[in-house]
Design an enzyme around this catalytic site. Structure first.
Site, PDB file in Angstrom:
ATOM      1  N   SER A 100     -11.213  -0.644  -8.912  1.00 21.96           N
ATOM      2  CA  SER A 100     -11.905  -0.862  -7.648  1.00 21.96           C
ATOM      3  C   SER A 100     -13.208  -1.645  -7.871  1.00 21.96           C
ATOM      4  O   SER A 100     -13.163  -2.771  -8.352  1.00 21.96           O
ATOM      5  CB  SER A 100     -12.167   0.487  -6.971  1.00 21.96           C
ATOM      6  OG  SER A 100     -12.593   0.306  -5.638  1.00 21.96           O
ATOM      7  N   ASP A 197      -2.582   0.668  -0.427  1.00 22.98           N
ATOM      8  CA  ASP A 197      -4.023   0.774  -0.677  1.00 22.98           C
ATOM      9  C   ASP A 197      -4.768   0.693   0.652  1.00 22.98           C
ATOM     10  O   ASP A 197      -4.674  -0.296   1.371  1.00 22.98           O
ATOM     11  CB  ASP A 197      -4.473  -0.360  -1.605  1.00 22.98           C
ATOM     12  CG  ASP A 197      -5.879  -0.177  -2.137  1.00 22.98           C
ATOM     13  OD1 ASP A 197      -6.751   0.257  -1.363  1.00 22.98           O
ATOM     14  OD2 ASP A 197      -6.106  -0.468  -3.319  1.00 22.98           O
ATOM     15  N   HIS A 227      -4.890   3.627  -3.092  1.00 22.35           N
ATOM     16  CA  HIS A 227      -6.052   3.090  -3.803  1.00 22.35           C
ATOM     17  C   HIS A 227      -6.379   3.867  -5.073  1.00 22.35           C
ATOM     18  O   HIS A 227      -6.905   3.293  -6.033  1.00 22.35           O
ATOM     19  CB  HIS A 227      -7.268   3.067  -2.872  1.00 22.35           C
ATOM     20  CG  HIS A 227      -8.451   2.359  -3.450  1.00 22.35           C
ATOM     21  ND1 HIS A 227      -8.439   1.009  -3.744  1.00 22.35           N
ATOM     22  CD2 HIS A 227      -9.681   2.808  -3.820  1.00 22.35           C
ATOM     23  CE1 HIS A 227      -9.612   0.658  -4.243  1.00 22.35           C
ATOM     24  NE2 HIS A 227     -10.385   1.716  -4.313  1.00 22.35           N
TER      25      HIS A 227
END
Length: 247
Positions: A100, A197, A227
């Site tokens: 991320s 996600d 995610h």
């Protein structure tokens, strides 16, 4: 569990865990408000130990057990934290694994460290430029005004406590955008993304894939993965990607 070491940083003590082993050293870079005790970081550390590979995980300032205040952090500051730990705890080639926000930080580090040190990159639901393209772009005019005049705004989060987004985070983010300037990565790059996600739009990994200048860049989409990308099949895919780029 690997012992935690500490390093003095400009915003407080920086905590990290280093496992010795064969190179290149795998460096795990966690996400926004995440830390080095997350599922992926701990799993990958155990996997690296079993493989006899060197491994490093760390907490940026204001994250995990590092010192500092989260709300005072920025992308540039957290990238600098990671750079300081890497310089102090490693030598030789590195494989950067960014999750991320850690993907964005890893991209910044890949340019700062250069191909002399970076042997490969793995992005897991990488979120480059999210302060501009996700936060700021999605804000109403009222929210933008609040940030600029009051210095911060509180946003709901699907994962934890509300996000505090500061004016400093937005303005510093603009100084560290990677999708608006050349991004040369002359080493193996693997991008992993889940189709479910909810935090990183599906256009982001495609844009990143197109933007990176390199001859060995691949994007893998995993159907139904979210995610967190922490289910067993996701973790197996991460292991395979790291193995590939390690050579």
């Amino acid at each position: 569990m690997t012992d935690i070491s500490n390093l003095d940083g400009p915003r407080g003590r920086l905590a990290y865990a280093k496992t010795e082993g064969a190179g290149p050293c795998i460096v795990f870079l966690s996400g926004y408000k995440s830390d080095m005790e997350g599922t992926k970081a701990v799993h990958l550390e155990a996997w690296a130990k079993a493989q006899g590979r060197a491994f490093l995980r760390l907490d940026y300032s204001g994250h995990g057990v590092s010192g500092g205040v989260f709300e005072e952090g920025t992308i540039g500051a957290w990238a600098d934290d990671a750079f300081r730990v890497i310089e102090a705890a490693t030598d030789g080639p590195l494989v950067l694994v960014g999750s991320s926000m850690g993907g964005w930080i890893g991209l910044l580090l890949s340019q700062r460290l250069g191909a002399e040190r970076v042997a490969g990159f793995v992005g897991i639901a990488a979120a480059p430029d999210f302060t501009e393209d996700s936060f700021w772009a999605g804000f109403s005019e009222e929210t933008r005004t609040t940030i600029m005049e009051e210095g911060q705004v509180e946003l709901p989060s699907a994962f934890d406590d509300p996000y505090i987004v500061t004016r400093a985070l937005i303005e510093d983010g603009r100084e560290n955008l990677v999708l608006r300037r050349p991004l040369k990565m002359p080493f193996p790059v693997r991008l992993l993304q889940g189709t479910e996600d909810e935090a990183v739009d599906g256009s982001v990994p495609l844009r990143l894939l197109d933007h990176i200048e390199g001859d060995d860049v691949r994007l893998t989409l995993l159907k139904h993965a979210d995610h967190r990308f922490s289910e067993p099949d996701c973790l197996a895919l991460i292991e395979a990607a790291v193995t590939e780029v390690c050579g």
